[in-house]
Motif scaffolding. Structure first.
Motif, PDB file in Angstrom:
ATOM      1  N   VAL A  33      -0.349  -4.383  -5.551  1.00 11.79           N
ATOM      2  CA  VAL A  33       0.041  -2.913  -5.152  1.00 11.79           C
ATOM      3  C   VAL A  33      -1.329  -2.057  -5.258  1.00 11.79           C
ATOM      4  CG1 VAL A  33       1.339  -0.820  -6.191  1.00 11.79           C
ATOM      5  CG2 VAL A  33       2.371  -2.930  -6.287  1.00 11.79           C
ATOM      6  N   LYS A  34      -1.372  -1.344  -4.361  1.00 14.53           N
ATOM      7  CA  LYS A  34      -2.498  -0.267  -3.910  1.00 14.53           C
ATOM      8  C   LYS A  34      -2.091   0.866  -3.790  1.00 14.53           C
ATOM      9  CE  LYS A  34      -7.034   0.015  -2.040  1.00 14.53           C
ATOM     10  NZ  LYS A  34      -7.971  -0.547  -1.068  1.00 14.53           N
ATOM     11  N   VAL A  35      -2.420   2.043  -4.661  1.00 16.10           N
ATOM     12  CA  VAL A  35      -2.061   3.307  -4.366  1.00 16.10           C
ATOM     13  C   VAL A  35      -3.349   3.990  -3.835  1.00 16.10           C
ATOM     14  CG1 VAL A  35      -1.081   5.294  -5.678  1.00 16.10           C
ATOM     15  CG2 VAL A  35      -0.485   3.230  -6.480  1.00 16.10           C
ATOM     16  N   PHE A  36      -3.031   4.848  -2.643  1.00 10.91           N
ATOM     17  CA  PHE A  36      -4.119   5.670  -2.243  1.00 10.91           C
ATOM     18  C   PHE A  36      -3.834   7.245  -2.336  1.00 10.91           C
ATOM     19  CE2 PHE A  36      -1.337   4.564   1.182  1.00 10.91           C
ATOM     20  CZ  PHE A  36      -0.941   5.692   2.062  1.00 10.91           C
ATOM     21  N   SER A  37      -4.713   7.851  -2.560  1.00 16.48           N
ATOM     22  CA  SER A  37      -4.556   9.091  -3.213  1.00 16.48           C
ATOM     23  C   SER A  37      -4.604  10.257  -1.872  1.00 16.48           C
ATOM     24  CB  SER A  37      -5.478   9.669  -3.855  1.00 16.48           C
ATOM     25  OG  SER A  37      -5.218   9.071  -5.019  1.00 16.48           O
ATOM     26  N   THR A  38      -3.847  11.341  -1.640  1.00 13.67           N
ATOM     27  CA  THR A  38      -3.797  12.407  -0.658  1.00 13.67           C
ATOM     28  C   THR A  38      -3.910  13.624  -1.290  1.00 13.67           C
ATOM     29  OG1 THR A  38      -1.603  12.223  -0.130  1.00 13.67           O
ATOM     30  CG2 THR A  38      -2.629  10.856   1.106  1.00 13.67           C
ATOM     31  N   GLN A  59       1.030  -1.185   0.015  1.00 18.04           N
ATOM     32  CA  GLN A  59      -0.136  -0.027  -0.149  1.00 18.04           C
ATOM     33  C   GLN A  59       0.814   1.152  -0.063  1.00 18.04           C
ATOM     34  OE1 GLN A  59      -3.109   0.067   2.986  1.00 18.04           O
ATOM     35  NE2 GLN A  59      -3.863  -1.960   2.158  1.00 18.04           N
ATOM     36  N   VAL A  60       0.773   1.994  -1.200  1.00 18.26           N
ATOM     37  CA  VAL A  60       1.684   3.192  -1.208  1.00 18.26           C
ATOM     38  C   VAL A  60       0.760   4.478  -1.416  1.00 18.26           C
ATOM     39  CG1 VAL A  60       3.617   3.839  -2.527  1.00 18.26           C
ATOM     40  CG2 VAL A  60       3.105   1.450  -2.439  1.00 18.26           C
ATOM     41  N   ARG A  61       1.445   5.557  -0.928  1.00 19.69           N
ATOM     42  CA  ARG A  61       0.812   6.994  -1.121  1.00 19.69           C
ATOM     43  C   ARG A  61       1.089   7.537  -2.442  1.00 19.69           C
ATOM     44  NH1 ARG A  61       2.095  10.953   3.381  1.00 19.69           N
ATOM     45  NH2 ARG A  61       4.297  10.499   2.242  1.00 19.69           N
ATOM     46  N   GLU A  62       0.049   8.111  -3.145  1.00 17.18           N
ATOM     47  CA  GLU A  62       0.427   8.534  -4.575  1.00 17.18           C
ATOM     48  C   GLU A  62       1.590   9.597  -4.621  1.00 17.18           C
ATOM     49  OE1 GLU A  62      -1.934  11.081  -7.914  1.00 17.18           O
ATOM     50  OE2 GLU A  62      -2.859  10.659  -6.095  1.00 17.18           O
ATOM     51  N   LEU A  70      18.786  -3.455 -13.561  1.00 19.19           N
ATOM     52  CA  LEU A  70      19.862  -4.665 -13.972  1.00 19.19           C
ATOM     53  C   LEU A  70      19.604  -5.809 -13.129  1.00 19.19           C
ATOM     54  CD1 LEU A  70      23.087  -2.391 -14.857  1.00 19.19           C
ATOM     55  CD2 LEU A  70      21.187  -3.551 -16.457  1.00 19.19           C
ATOM     56  N   ASN A  71      19.228  -5.627 -11.936  1.00 16.93           N
ATOM     57  CA  ASN A  71      19.023  -6.726 -10.797  1.00 16.93           C
ATOM     58  C   ASN A  71      17.629  -7.530 -11.223  1.00 16.93           C
ATOM     59  OD1 ASN A  71      17.409  -5.021  -9.931  1.00 16.93           O
ATOM     60  ND2 ASN A  71      18.409  -5.085  -7.675  1.00 16.93           N
ATOM     61  N   GLY A  72      16.932  -6.879 -12.085  1.00 18.33           N
ATOM     62  CA  GLY A  72      15.421  -7.594 -12.114  1.00 18.33           C
ATOM     63  C   GLY A  72      14.452  -6.969 -11.194  1.00 18.33           C
ATOM     64  N   ASP A  73      14.690  -6.118 -10.477  1.00 18.30           N
ATOM     65  CA  ASP A  73      13.748  -5.477  -9.348  1.00 18.30           C
ATOM     66  C   ASP A  73      12.820  -4.398 -10.477  1.00 18.30           C
ATOM     67  OD1 ASP A  73      14.447  -7.174  -7.516  1.00 18.30           O
ATOM     68  OD2 ASP A  73      15.599  -5.239  -6.260  1.00 18.30           O
ATOM     69  N   LEU A  74      11.547  -4.291  -9.977  1.00 23.83           N
ATOM     70  CA  LEU A  74      10.886  -3.120 -10.801  1.00 23.83           C
ATOM     71  C   LEU A  74      10.875  -1.921  -9.882  1.00 23.83           C
ATOM     72  CD1 LEU A  74       9.142  -2.873 -13.314  1.00 23.83           C
ATOM     73  CD2 LEU A  74       7.123  -3.562 -12.042  1.00 23.83           C
ATOM     74  N   TYR A  75      11.353  -0.623 -10.552  1.00 20.64           N
ATOM     75  CA  TYR A  75      11.447   0.561  -9.714  1.00 20.64           C
ATOM     76  C   TYR A  75      10.163   1.470 -10.239  1.00 20.64           C
ATOM     77  CZ  TYR A  75      15.973  -0.990  -8.163  1.00 20.64           C
ATOM     78  OH  TYR A  75      17.094  -1.694  -7.696  1.00 20.64           O
ATOM     79  N   PHE A  76       9.672   2.181  -9.209  1.00 21.38           N
ATOM     80  CA  PHE A  76       8.757   3.551  -9.465  1.00 21.38           C
ATOM     81  C   PHE A  76       9.465   4.626  -8.931  1.00 21.38           C
ATOM     82  CE2 PHE A  76       6.259  -0.607  -9.507  1.00 21.38           C
ATOM     83  CZ  PHE A  76       5.292  -0.257 -10.260  1.00 21.38           C
ATOM     84  N   SER A  77       9.682   5.622  -9.935  1.00 20.54           N
ATOM     85  CA  SER A  77      10.187   6.733  -9.409  1.00 20.54           C
ATOM     86  C   SER A  77       9.010   7.370  -8.416  1.00 20.54           C
ATOM     87  CB  SER A  77      10.561   7.887 -10.505  1.00 20.54           C
ATOM     88  OG  SER A  77      11.718   7.124 -11.162  1.00 20.54           O
ATOM     89  N   ASN A  78       7.764   7.204  -9.025  1.00 19.54           N
ATOM     90  CA  ASN A  78       6.763   7.871  -8.127  1.00 19.54           C
ATOM     91  C   ASN A  78       5.618   6.871  -8.896  1.00 19.54           C
ATOM     92  OD1 ASN A  78       5.377   9.666 -10.437  1.00 19.54           O
ATOM     93  ND2 ASN A  78       7.315  10.309 -10.240  1.00 19.54           N
ATOM     94  N   VAL A  79       4.488   6.689  -7.653  1.00 23.23           N
ATOM     95  CA  VAL A  79       3.549   5.783  -8.050  1.00 23.23           C
ATOM     96  C   VAL A  79       2.274   6.682  -8.340  1.00 23.23           C
ATOM     97  CG1 VAL A  79       4.144   3.746  -6.805  1.00 23.23           C
ATOM     98  CG2 VAL A  79       2.631   5.629  -5.533  1.00 23.23           C
ATOM     99  N   GLN A  80       1.450   6.153  -9.225  1.00 24.00           N
ATOM    100  CA  GLN A  80       0.202   7.036  -9.519  1.00 24.00           C
ATOM    101  C   GLN A  80      -1.162   5.993  -9.572  1.00 24.00           C
ATOM    102  OE1 GLN A  80       0.218  10.119 -10.577  1.00 24.00           O
ATOM    103  NE2 GLN A  80       2.624  10.087 -10.505  1.00 24.00           N
ATOM    104  N   PRO A  81      -2.172   6.499  -9.357  1.00 23.07           N
ATOM    105  CA  PRO A  81      -3.390   5.680  -9.131  1.00 23.07           C
ATOM    106  C   PRO A  81      -3.571   4.506 -10.115  1.00 23.07           C
ATOM    107  CG  PRO A  81      -3.834   8.144  -8.757  1.00 23.07           C
ATOM    108  CD  PRO A  81      -2.563   7.982  -9.313  1.00 23.07           C
ATOM    109  N   GLU A  82      -2.880   4.753 -11.304  1.00 26.90           N
ATOM    110  CA  GLU A  82      -3.353   3.812 -12.557  1.00 26.90           C
ATOM    111  C   GLU A  82      -2.329   2.522 -12.172  1.00 26.90           C
ATOM    112  OE1 GLU A  82      -0.845   7.019 -14.549  1.00 26.90           O
ATOM    113  OE2 GLU A  82      -2.608   6.794 -13.061  1.00 26.90           O
ATOM    114  N   ASP A  83      -1.354   2.678 -11.117  1.00 28.37           N
ATOM    115  CA  ASP A  83      -0.393   1.542 -11.126  1.00 28.37           C
ATOM    116  C   ASP A  83      -1.111   0.575 -10.038  1.00 28.37           C
ATOM    117  OD1 ASP A  83       1.578   2.749 -12.247  1.00 28.37           O
ATOM    118  OD2 ASP A  83       2.142   3.947 -10.722  1.00 28.37           O
ATOM    119  N   THR A  84      -2.053   0.777  -9.448  1.00 24.35           N
ATOM    120  CA  THR A  84      -3.141  -0.205  -8.505  1.00 24.35           C
ATOM    121  C   THR A  84      -3.127  -1.328  -9.415  1.00 24.35           C
ATOM    122  OG1 THR A  84      -3.699   1.554  -7.340  1.00 24.35           O
ATOM    123  CG2 THR A  84      -4.850  -0.525  -7.077  1.00 24.35           C
TER     124      THR A  84
END
Length: 1184
Positions: A236-241, A156-159, A198-212
């Protein structure tokens, strides 16, 4: 045992000086030709030809095949070691070796376990001449383990916050390929905001609601076993503030401010920076203190990954990634160190030696760290290998001296460091073989005259045979500058002539035997086009013909091809190709073009071209076509800052439709009276939207165009002045080139008036020294195109930019260019200048390049000054004329052609940059060897008597060495013009005259005279002379001639003949003017214009204007009759043979009139001979 080995090494190091002297005397090894029959017969140690890779990952479900192939004579046997001990394949039923091969097959599919055969394998191929070994082949089965089970909590991640989804794939062999997909097996979209590391991980510089979403799935693909493993889905669930807080960049990976990276030379360097932040940060890469390598640098993963291919030690350094958004930036410095596994500088090469010869094996490798070099002999460390008295080891070199057949072996060089190893096999094969000639016997070579001829004599023998060439069955050995003898046995005749045709014999000999081979050379006449096609102008629907008459060697079959515009002729029955012409019927406009006649034989090709221009037939009365009238009523509407609409009314098109309109403009503010092209539109359009530039006073005019031509311009439109603005562009062609060692001249192409976009055009000139942490220095200058920066260091790079500005502001930021401050003369001279004299007229000079930092400018090349000091044969000095040869670029050698034989020369070398030449190297003295001399300067024959002649001569102008003797050959010429037996006399070099006695009286002799040096004979000079006849007969003849010449009847007869000839000429002239015919006129009518009749190929006469008697061939040795009259059977050829000329002309019927004159040399004026042209009186007296 060990101390003894150490003592050897010490002794070798202590004798370096004598070792260097020994290496200078080593004979180069034999080259074995790649002849299959020869290779099958020669004994040869084993050579590994194919082997499996060092790191061999196998599929555990399939049979394991470990390759080891080798060749040798006799065929080698094979054995294997596993983990350093002997591998007995006979004791393992699952392991077999392929027949006539060393390749192992391990049968896994019949119950074997691949894991049981893991290990390090090495193959040995052995025969009586030695043993070769393969690399250490590491066998490992591939692995594709399952993912470990783990409990994944929902994210659970804040927008606006960053997020990392970890993949953590299982460790496989080889490592898997990672990618992210959803439940529908669709790849997840990636961008600057969301990407995979390069290590296979998925990186989000910043999450958006459509990433849920609940199906973030990481997949691992194991290519070797063709399997794919799947991780449990991640939610992944993105909540907005509200509001969303923006953040400046923070690096997600790598962490901290610095990190290190080690990469191996030749690999691909991958550096990664992924940052969090809102707005999404942009990544930029730089190399501190340098530039990213051009052509090898790539950016991937939305510039988050820096990729440099084929890295080298020069790529070591600090690389900085900078992540930036509108709130700030973050950076990370990665310190890169490039190490290197061993790589070859000089790999050892096979040696083929003769008994008693010397040679050496060199094994040089580099790496980081420096690799250790070790030697093995037949797979055994050389320290414990059997002793060989001919072998001496000195670090990376093994020296062989006075080898014997028992010295044959295979040596292995191992170069290793902590990052890997190199292993190379090189054999020493000692052979004693008599000469063999590999070129087929009686091979036929055919060449065109005046072109090079290359006659092969491929050979082999041990010791290396000596090659000699002879012409003919009993000919003398070929020498001299007219031949070139190549090291591979080939004989080159640079300019083959017709008399070069014949049989050539190649002889190869060494101490074990001798063999010879004959080849045939035929020199053919070149193919020529004796009547070429000519330029033609033809009316439509007419007929045209191009001629292409050829002359060729009778033994060659020519083929004639016609092309149109360098392509095949159209497939049209109107084109008729004859034996020697091309005819085009019913010509049309599309036949216009260039027609080429190409003549090909098996040996040469010639071509000739002509242009055909098709014009219209005389016009019949028809409609008159003309250029259109100019447009009128120009009107400007819709005026905006950067555009305006122009409309007009077309003029009369004059029976030819208007195809397009051309719009031009005038800038009345900057260039009044000058019209520029703006655009053009189709002829159906009468309005156009025009783009405009600021600060220009526009007027427009329109020109109409049809097939006939362009109309006169219309009247100009009204003027329209656009508003001012910042400049849109910067100056072009910015350069920085110093004119003096301490300045930098910055130049550019100024903007044109309408490009200024406003008043007050100026330029901001900025510069700073490259690779130095300096601030930019700037100055604003008026509307000029040059600025000089003073006080700069000599020849250093500068970053330069020039920005335009006017009263309203600056143009966009300009691009940076690299320039250099001024050059200065180079500081040092090239060193280690060496001269290798190739032959008497050619030398090769070598030198060491100067360090680039001492060039102090752009290296343009090297100049070699050389001059002749003196001739070694004359010991006389002369005016020194220095010659200069320039060698472009960083060359370190050059050829000096055109040297004089047997002379002393000096030379020096200088480096050249844009400023000039550097200091000269010390003068190097070299000498050219002797050559063959030029011909003697003259040969005179005097004092003829009944049985003797006196010969006098001058020494050659260019002796080209020490003269050893003169060779005189002579032979008589009898009354039937045949040459008698040839007599040869050798004369000491210090003589300058000779009396020949016991000759026949009243006999003509031909003399051939040349000089010799130790190298050979020079060019010969020829002369002729006659011994006098009986003195009484001579006086009687002279008296008789004088009596006839003084008779009155003779004078009257000559006058009557002259008068009769004059009358006949007058009558003929009158009849010709009246159109009457006479014999020559009839011939002209029958054969048209004689000047365009083709020359006959067989006899060289023109048309019918010839006398058959004039073209009978003369016998060899024909000459002018002693009475000096001209006979019909004499031809020009005989005059050429004996140095005489023809002073006369041809009558209209082809007969010859006039006298022989202009002899090459004067003959003794005795008896009936004369050194001058005979008078008419003497000519007539000769018939009495």
């Amino acid at each position: 045992m060990q101390p003894k080995v150490m003592m050897k090494k010490k002794n070798i190091s202590a004798s370096k000086a004598s070792l260097i002297l020994f290496l200078c005397q080593i004979v180069s090894a034999l080259d074995v030709p790649l002849d299959s029959k020869l290779l099958e017969e020669l004994l040869q140690p084993p050579t590994i030809t194919q082997q499996s890779p060092k790191d061999y990952i196998v599929d555990p479900r399939e049979n394991i095949v470990i390759q080891c192939e080798a060749k040798g004579k006799p065929p080698p046997s094979f054995s294997w070691t596993r983990n350093g001990t002997h591998f007995d394949i006979d004791k393992d039923a699952l392991v077999t070796m392929k027949p006539n091969s060393g390749t192992l097959v391990i049968n896994i599919m019949n119950g074997g376990k691949a894991e049981a055969y893991e290990g390090v394998y090495q193959c040995t191929a052995r025969n009586e001449r030695g043993a070769a070994i393969s690399n250490n082949i590491v066998i490992r089965p591939s692995r594709s383990p399952l993912w470990t089970k783990e409990k994944l909590e929902p994210n659970q991640v804040r927008e606006g916050d960053s997020l990392v989804l970890h993949c953590r794939p299982p460790v496989g062999l080889p490592p898997p390929i990672i990618f992210w997909m959803d439940n529908a097996f669709q790849r997840l979209p990636q961008s600057e905001r969301v990407s995979q590391g390069l290590n296979g991980d998925l990186y989000f510089s910043n999450v958006q609601p459509e990433d849920t979403r609940e199906d973030y799935i990481c997949y691992a693909r194991f290519n070797h076993t063709q399997t794919i493993q799947q991780k449990q889905p991640i939610s992944v669930k993105v909540f907005s503030t509200k509001p969303v807080t923006e953040r400046q960049p923070v690096l997600l990976t790598p962490t901290g401010s610095t990190s290190t990276k080690v990469e191996l030379r030749g690999n691909v360097l991958l550096l990664e920076c992924i940052a969090a932040g809102l707005p999404t940060p942009v990544i930029r890469w730089i190399k501190e203190g340098g530039e990213l390598p051009a052509n090898r640098t790539f950016f991937e993963n939305f510039k988050k990954t820096l990729k440099i291919i084929d890295v080298s030690e020069a790529d070591s350094g600090n690389y900085k990634c900078i992540a930036r958004n509108t709130l700030g930036s973050a950076h990370h410095v990665i310190s890169v160190t490039v190490k290197a596994a061993p790589y070859w500088i000089t790999a050892p090469r096979n040696l083929v030696l003769s008994p008693g010869e010397d040679g050496m094996l060199i094994c040089r490798a580099n790496g980081n760290p420096k690799p250790d070099i070790s030697w093995l002999a037949n797979g055994v460390p050389i320290a414990i290998a059997p002793e060989d008295p001919s072998r001496k080891v000195d670090g990376d070199t093994i020296i062989f001296s006075h080898v014997q057949e028992r010295s044959s072996a295979v040596y292995q060089c191992n170069a290793s460091n902590e990052y890997g190893y190199l292993l190379a096999n090189a054999f020493v094969n000692v052979l004693a073989e008599p000469p063999r000639i590999l070129t087929p016997a009686n091979k036929l070579y055919q060449v065109i005259a005046d072109s090079p001829a290359l006659l092969d004599c491929a050979y082999f023998g041990s010791p290396k045979p000596e090659i000699e060439w002879f012409k003919g069955v009993k000919g003398s050995i070929l020498r001299g500058n007219e031949y070139v003898f190549h090291d591979n046995g080939t004989l080159e005749i640079p300019v083959a002539q017709k008399d070069s045709t014949g049989t050539y014999t190649c002889v190869a000999r060494n101490e074990l035997g001798k063999i010879q081979n004959e080849v045939q050379l035929e020199v053919k006449d070149p193919t020529m086009i004796i009547k070429q096609p000519e330029y033609k102008v033809i009316q439509r629907y007419g007929q045209v013909s191009f001629e292409c008459i050829i002359k060729h060697d009778s033994t060659l079959l020519p083929t004639v091809i016609w092309l149109k515009d360098n392509d095949e002729l159209p497939d049209d029955e109107r084109f008729l190709v004859g034996k020697d012409n091309l005819t085009i019927m019913n010509v049309t406009d599309k036949d216009d073009g260039t027609y080429t006649c190409i003549v090909n034989t098996t040996l040469d090709s010639v071509s000739a071209s002509a242009v055909l221009t098709v014009v219209a037939a005389p016009p019949t009365p028809a409609i008159i076509y003309a250029r259109p009238n100019p447009p009128f009523d120009l009107e400007l509407t819709g005026q905006l800052e950067r555009s305006v609409e122009l409309s007009w009314v077309p003029g009369d098109e004059n029976n030819s439709p208007i195809t397009n309109f051309v719009i031009e403009f005038e800038d009345g503010l900057h260039e009044p009276g000058v019209w520029h092209y703006q655009t053009e539109v189709p002829g159906t359009q009468t309005t156009v939207q025009l783009k405009l530039s600021p600060y220009v006073s526009y007027s427009f005019r329109v020109i109409a165009v049809n097939e006939i031509g362009r109309s006169q311009p219309s009247e100009p439109s009204e003027q329209y002045l656009t508003k001012s603005a910042n400049p849109d562009e910067n100056p072009s062609n910015v350069q920085g080139i110093g004119s003096e060692p301490d300045n930098l001249v910055i130049t550019w192409e100024s903007l044109r008036g309408f490009q200024s976009n406003g008043p007050g055009l100026q330029y901001k000139v900025s510069w700073r020294q490259k690779d130095v942490d300096d601030e930019w220095t700037s100055v604003i200058v008026a509307n000029v195109s040059k600025y000089i920066v003073s006080g700069t260091p000599t020849f250093v790079p500068y970053e330069i930019k020039v920005q335009a500005l006017n009263d309203l502001g600056y143009a966009p930021e300009p691009l940076e260019v690299i320039g250099h401050s001024g050059e200065d003369l180079p500081m040092v001279a090239p060193g280690n200048v060496q001269v290798h004299v190739i032959n008497s007229t050619l030398a090769k000079v070598h030198w060491d390049p100067v360090p680039l930092k001492t060039v102090r400018g752009h290296l343009q090349g090297y100049k070699v000054y050389y001059w002749k000091v003196q001739s070694l044969s004359r010991r006389s000095r002369r005016h020194v004329e220095k010659k200069i040869l320039t060698f472009r670029g960083n060359k370190t050698f050059g050829m000096l052609p055109g040297l004089e034989p047997y002379s002393s020369y000096k030379l020096n070398v200088r480096v050249v940059n844009g400023k000039g030449e550097g200091p000269a190297s010390p003068d190097k003295v070299f000498k050219t060897p002797e050559g063959v001399p030029s011909s003697p300067s003259f040969l005179k024959i005097t004092n003829p008597t009944l049985d003797s002649l006196t010969l006098e001569w001058g020494s050659p102008t260019h002796p080209n060495g020490v003269l050893t003797s003169y060779i005189l050959k002579f032979q008589p010429i009898n009354n039937t013009h045949e040459l008698g037996p040839l007599v040869e006399i050798r004369i000491p070099a210090n003589e300058s005259s000779l009396i020949l006695k016991n000759l026949n009286y009243s006999t003509r002799y031909k003399f051939y005279f040349n000089a010799q040096t130790s190298v050979g004979s020079g060019s010969q000079i020829t002369e002729e002379a006659v011994t006098i006849m009986d003195e009484g007969a001579g006086k009687a003849m002279a008296s008789r001639q004088v009596d006839i010449a003084t008779q009155g009847w003779f004078i009257g007869l000559m006058c009557a003949v002259a008068l009769l000839i004059l009358i006949l000429l007058i009558v003929c002239f009158i009849r010709r003017n009246k159109g009457g015919k006479y014999p020559v006129k009839e011939k002209e009518d029958a054969h048209a214009d004689p000047e365009i009749q083709p020359m006959k190929e067989d006899d060289g006469t023109f048309g019918e204007y010839s006398d058959a008697e004039d073209h009978k061939p003369l016998k060899k040795g024909s000459r002018t009759p002693s009475d000096r009259t001209v006979k019909k059977e004499d031809s020009d050829d005989s005059l050429v043979d004996y140095g005489e000329g023809v002073n006369g002309q041809f009558n209209e019927d082809g007969s010859f009139i006039g006298q022989y004159s202009g002899k090459k040399e004067k003959e003794p004026a005795e008896g009936n001979e004369s050194s001058e042209a005979p008078s008419p009186v003497n000519a007539m007296n000769s018939f009495v």
